[in-house]
Design an enzyme around this catalytic site. Structure first.
Site, mmCIF file in Angstrom:
data_model
loop_
_atom_site.group_PDB
_atom_site.id
_atom_site.type_symbol
_atom_site.label_atom_id
_atom_site.label_comp_id
_atom_site.label_asym_id
_atom_site.label_seq_id
_atom_site.Cartn_x
_atom_site.Cartn_y
_atom_site.Cartn_z
ATOM 1 N N TRP A 1 -4.567 -7.911 4.398
ATOM 2 C CA TRP A 1 -3.998 -8.895 3.756
ATOM 3 C C TRP A 1 -3.738 -9.951 5.051
ATOM 4 O O TRP A 1 -3.978 -9.731 6.007
ATOM 5 C CB TRP A 1 -2.558 -8.435 3.396
ATOM 6 C CG TRP A 1 -1.919 -7.846 4.399
ATOM 7 C CD1 TRP A 1 -0.949 -8.252 5.411
ATOM 8 C CD2 TRP A 1 -1.585 -6.350 4.346
ATOM 9 N NE1 TRP A 1 -0.437 -7.121 6.269
ATOM 10 C CE2 TRP A 1 -0.707 -6.236 5.628
ATOM 11 C CE3 TRP A 1 -2.156 -5.256 3.682
ATOM 12 C CZ2 TRP A 1 -0.267 -4.722 5.904
ATOM 13 C CZ3 TRP A 1 -1.745 -3.896 4.028
ATOM 14 C CH2 TRP A 1 -1.141 -3.634 5.194
ATOM 15 N N SER B 1 0.752 -1.163 0.058
ATOM 16 C CA SER B 1 -0.109 0.013 0.240
ATOM 17 C C SER B 1 0.788 1.302 0.013
ATOM 18 O O SER B 1 1.768 1.398 0.791
ATOM 19 C CB SER B 1 -0.884 0.039 1.269
ATOM 20 O OG SER B 1 -1.609 -1.114 1.223
ATOM 21 N N ASP C 1 -8.368 -2.496 3.027
ATOM 22 C CA ASP C 1 -7.205 -2.697 2.375
ATOM 23 C C ASP C 1 -6.421 -3.757 3.225
ATOM 24 O O ASP C 1 -5.761 -3.386 4.004
ATOM 25 C CB ASP C 1 -6.292 -1.601 1.992
ATOM 26 C CG ASP C 1 -5.042 -1.718 1.362
ATOM 27 O OD1 ASP C 1 -4.725 -2.988 0.989
ATOM 28 O OD2 ASP C 1 -4.118 -0.547 1.083
ATOM 29 N N CYS D 1 -7.022 -0.984 7.186
ATOM 30 C CA CYS D 1 -6.057 -1.578 6.596
ATOM 31 C C CYS D 1 -4.886 -2.143 7.382
ATOM 32 O O CYS D 1 -4.864 -1.799 8.713
ATOM 33 C CB CYS D 1 -5.138 -0.557 6.040
ATOM 34 S SG CYS D 1 -3.602 -1.098 5.015
#
Length: 607
Positions: free
Chosen positions: A606, A387, A604, A559
């Site tokens: 992961w 990012s 966002d 995020c």
């Protein structure tokens, strides 16, 4: 689809990180084992409008290995195919036989959305599903999901087409080796991704097939203590014509650890400087080589092949024949089988022990495969996404990255190092004129500040999840300087210890003191007896959060870690809505879902 001579099975893949493409290659190889002709195909390279013509081929079958990326989105290479499926209601696909294997991850909101959509949509357009949708979960054991699905799939196909299910057990080579002893070195790839010499003469536009070599201008350690290494890098994109927005991702192409490559050469007793090509034995295939050729083994193992991930079962299966010790050969075959004890052995000996190909060769001394066959079987080394931690309004010629170096001890006592983060860590900035460069391109995302600057934003980004919010904060500050009216800007950050890993502390506190950040909330998880995380702070501030969300149209951004943090934060918002919006649990979860559909709750994340 040009009728490829006698090809009756075509395996399309929607792949972002290479796994779906690997699975597609394995299935097309399987087809050969069952006496059929198969090929793997990238939907981006075909006119998918021709799909219905597959029915003209006898015993034809289309297999779709479809990964889901981001927030339930198609992978980049399947975007056009997805659009085509959505737009063409009058398409008639009767006569098309198909099956879908989906690749996803259960920790994400839209689990396997793309595979499920393709499966449902093809049926709506009249195609015949000849085997059930397979769902692969990368949070569990994707390899095992695939192996189990495939094991039931082939007998069903054979039955459907009335062919004998006699799988040929032998290993099938897809490429043949050609050595180039006297080649002109100008014709040899040295790590370029697309065009030969593209790293020497750079030409825009830059993308995944043509990355830009960005000089590293800053590389500093962010944390003041602790045993981890968190870092901030700046890449210079001056003159590249590359544009980006806050919230986008930067993709970088790393190289493997030179020591690991060297060790592989030593174990296999090979001169890694030999120049070679691996040429596809199927001359009609679009894929002439498994990686750019001609090149050296050294370049292939450094730039093009993944030598750090634990190998998938097909690699073990194909290499087993080279183990001279019968016990070792048997164990390799067992791990690649679908028997419960084989699966358990693969799970414990390969996955849980984090053994990469080098560790496997070290621990199976009788296994010494020819290096060209190994290179054929290893997956491609993939680009890594980060990012972007800057705003192009403030830094039009610079892209900032915030990352943590991955390094851990495995159960066998080896030290495993993350490929990209250790490679980035070593990108030193010198003053002697030598520039460290990073091959990169930009991947657009849906993670965007609100169109109206007056909308409040609530940002939640613990750890390196802070990255895109550094860009958002820079941008909100820039808007303020332009004299724009800017809504409330609230940040929730979390780390372990205030005096160790409080990332960007100076920048954040400055943004708060000059009013760009209306409120800065920080959770230090380990600075007191009980753990405090961002979701605890959210609950503490539930009244003001609910006011921002429910009456002021605030946008929420999350995020970082998908597995725990994003789930816990979402639960906190469900609790807040239930509590302060006087809703039932179902209404509260629906309320947050609606924010997602409206683009007011973006992630966002992961894992």
């Amino acid at each position: 689809l040009k009728k490829k001579k006698g090809k009756n099975i075509i395996v399309f893949y929607g792949s972002q990180t290479g796994t779906a493409e690997e699975f597609a290659n394995r299935l097309s190889k399987d087809a050969q084992r069952y006496g059929m002709k198969g090929m793997a195909a990238d939907p981006e390279e075909y006119d998918m409008g021709e799909l219905s013509r597959l029915s003209e081929i006898n015993n034809s079958l289309a297999i779709f290995c479809m990964a889901t990326y981001g927030e339930g989105d198609p992978t980049d290479n399947a975007q056009d195919f997805y659009d085509w499926l959505q737009e063409n209601d009058d398409e008639n696909l009767s006569g098309l036989n198909y099956t879908v294997f989906a690749l996803g991850n259960k920790t994400y909101e839209h689990y396997n959305a793309m595979g499920k959509y393709v499966d449902k949509r093809l049926e709506e357009l009249g195609a015949t599903r000849i085997f059930d949708l397979g769902l692969g979960d990368d949070d569990g054991n994707l390899e095992e999901d695939f192996v189990s699905w495939r094991e039931q799939f082939w007998p069903a196909v054979c039955e459907h087409f009335g062919v004998e299910a006699l799988g040929d057990e032998s290993s099938i080579r897809q490429y043949e080796l050609k050595e180039h002893p006297d080649i002109n070195m100008n014709k040899v790839y040295t790590g370029e991704i697309g065009r030969l010499k593209s790293f020497e003469t750079q030409k825009p536009p830059f993308d995944s097939k043509n990355p830009f070599l960005a000089p590293v201008t800053v590389n500093r350690k962010l944390n003041k203590g602790g045993d981890r290494h968190l870092m901030h890098l700046e890449l210079d994109i001056t003159g590249s014509k590359i544009r980006y927005e806050s919230g986008d991702h930067v993709a970088v192409f790393p190289t493997n650890d030179p020591a690991l490559v060297k060790r592989l050469g030593e174990i296999l007793g090979v001169n890694l400087d030999t120049v070679i090509s691996l040429n596809n034995l199927d001359e009609e295939s679009n894929k002439k080589h498994p990686f750019p050729c001609p090149t050296t083994y050294h370049t292939a193992l450094t730039h093009y092949l993944d030598i750090t991930h634990p190998p998938r079962t097909n690699v073990l299966y194909e290499l087993a024949q080279y183990a001279t010790d019968p016990k070792e050969q048997e164990n390799m075959r067992k791990m690649a089988s679908s028997s419960p004890e084989g699966k358990a052995l693969y799970q414990s000996w390969v996955l849980d022990a984090s053994r990469n190909i080098v560790a496997i060769l070290e621990d199976l001394p009788s296994l010494r495969p020819p290096i060209d066959h190994l290179c054929e079987l290893l997956p491609r080394l993939q680009a890594r996404y980060y990012s972007i931690a800057s705003s192009s309004k403030v830094h039009p010629n610079s892209i900032h990255i915030c990352a943590v170096v991955v390094e851990y001890k495995t159960k066998t006592g080896r030290i495993n190092k993350g490929v990209a983060t250790n490679w980035l860590k070593n990108k030193v900035v010198t003053d002697n004129g030598y520039k460290s460069t990073v091959p990169m391109y930009i991947r657009k995302s849906q993670f965007r500040l609100p169109f109206k600057a007056t909308n409040p934003v609530i940002m939640i980004g613990p750890g390196t999840g802070i990255a895109p919010f550094m860009g958002f904060i820079q941008e909100r500050g820039w808007l303020k300087e332009q004299g724009k009216e800017v809504g409330e800007t609230v940040m929730y950050f979390g780390c372990r210890h205030k005096n160790e890993d409080y990332l960007y502390q100076e920048e954040l506190e400055e943004a708060e003191s000059n009013g760009v950040l209306t409120k800065l909330n920080v959770a230090f998880s380990r600075d007191q007896e009980h753990k405090v995380y961002v979701q605890h702070l959210l609950r503490n501030n539930k009244e003001e959060l609910w006011k921002l969300i429910h009456t002021q149209n605030a946008h929420i951004y999350i995020c970082g870690d998908a597995r725990n943090m994003a789930k816990d934060v979402q639960t906190a918002f469900h609790d807040i809505a239930e509590d302060l919006g006087n809703m039932t649990r179902t209404q509260a979860t629906d309320y947050i879902k609606k924010l997602m559909t409206k683009g007011r709750y973006s992630q966002d994340v992961w894992s």
